[in-house]
Write an enzyme that holds these catalytic residues in place. Structure first.
Site, PDB file in Angstrom:
ATOM      1  N   SER A 129       0.857  -1.189   0.000  1.00 56.18           N
ATOM      2  CA  SER A 129       0.000   0.000   0.000  1.00 56.18           C
ATOM      3  C   SER A 129       0.887   1.230   0.000  1.00 56.18           C
ATOM      4  O   SER A 129       2.026   1.195   0.479  1.00 56.18           O
ATOM      5  CB  SER A 129      -0.889  -0.003   1.249  1.00 56.18           C
ATOM      6  OG  SER A 129      -1.520   1.247   1.434  1.00 56.18           O
ATOM      7  N   TYR A 142      -1.234  -0.809  10.403  1.00 59.86           N
ATOM      8  CA  TYR A 142      -1.466  -1.077   8.976  1.00 59.86           C
ATOM      9  C   TYR A 142      -0.253  -0.647   8.145  1.00 59.86           C
ATOM     10  O   TYR A 142       0.249  -1.416   7.317  1.00 59.86           O
ATOM     11  CB  TYR A 142      -2.720  -0.346   8.500  1.00 59.86           C
ATOM     12  CG  TYR A 142      -3.057  -0.645   7.051  1.00 59.86           C
ATOM     13  CD1 TYR A 142      -3.663  -1.843   6.702  1.00 59.86           C
ATOM     14  CD2 TYR A 142      -2.759   0.275   6.042  1.00 59.86           C
ATOM     15  CE1 TYR A 142      -3.967  -2.131   5.376  1.00 59.86           C
ATOM     16  CE2 TYR A 142      -3.070  -0.005   4.713  1.00 59.86           C
ATOM     17  CZ  TYR A 142      -3.667  -1.206   4.394  1.00 59.86           C
ATOM     18  OH  TYR A 142      -3.959  -1.482   3.082  1.00 59.86           O
TER      19      TYR A 142
END
Length: 216
Positions: A129, A142
């Protein structure tokens, strides 16, 4: 092409799998749910129940897919978790996220590698990501999990090139999924999962080592 995708029964994974089917590929997907819990899958998909945090179950799923099709060309570590932004980190949710986002990628790679080495070819793909590039507010677990994926893939791409194994790491920004639908903060350049899957598919076909989108 013989393609196995973790978490491929829904979301970007399913959209990506459909593109490979359209190109004549054989696609296997896995998830922690039973097939009856998932419901129908697109034509051309075969389903294997396996949680990516369970190394033995995932290995069996990939082994079974490989045995059924005489090999596996591409293995995509797509399964992942997100969690709501929180300034004070939620340790329990963070641990669960790390199990899926970090160990899940390790388990996927570990299950695929023996087949790739035996065949003397293969392509490992993982989804990181843009959040893994910098520490962002409220996204400690995350972002850190995706930073691991990026660094892991970067090293693998160097280590395995002489073994005939390609490595691709995709770094998407905000994608419209069930995860992001719960976000209450702005999501600039939000992209639908079909368009995201097309970008990732093209990067895989072209054997790009990294893909960032929107571009940074």
């Amino acid at each position: 092409m013989r393609v196995f995708i973790t978490g491929g029964a829904t979301g970007i994974g399913q959209s990506l799998g459909s593109l490979f089917v359209q190109a004549g590929g054989k696609v296997g997907v896995c998830g922690f749910q039973t097939l009856s819990e998932i419901g129908s899958l697109p034509t051309g998909f075969s389903y294997f129940q396996a949680d990516v945090t369970n190394e033995e179950a995932l290995k069996k799923a990939i082994d079974d897919f490989t045995a059924a099709h005489g090999g596996v060309d591409i293995v995509i570590a797509n399964a992942g978790l997100n969690m709501p932004k929180t300034i004070i980190p939620d340790t329990q949710k963070g641990k669960q996220l790390t199990q899926v986002n970090v160990l899940g990628v390790i388990h996927t790679f570990s299950a695929a590698l023996p087949h790739f080495l035996e065949q003397k070819h293969g392509h490992f793909v993982a989804l990181s990501s843009l959040s893994g590039l910098n520490g962002l507010p409220g996204m400690s677990y995350y972002g850190a999990s995706k930073a691991f994926v990026s660094t892991f893939c970067e090293s693998l791409s160097v280590d395995l090139k002489d073994e005939g194994i390609s490595v691709t790491c995709a770094h998407p920004g905000f994608i419209a999924t069930t995860f992001t639908s719960k976000n209450t903060h702005p999501m600039p350049f939000l992209m639908n999962q079909e368009d995201a899957a097309k970008k990732i598919y093209k990067a895989i076909i072209n054997r790009k080592s990294h893909l960032y989108f929107p571009t940074v």
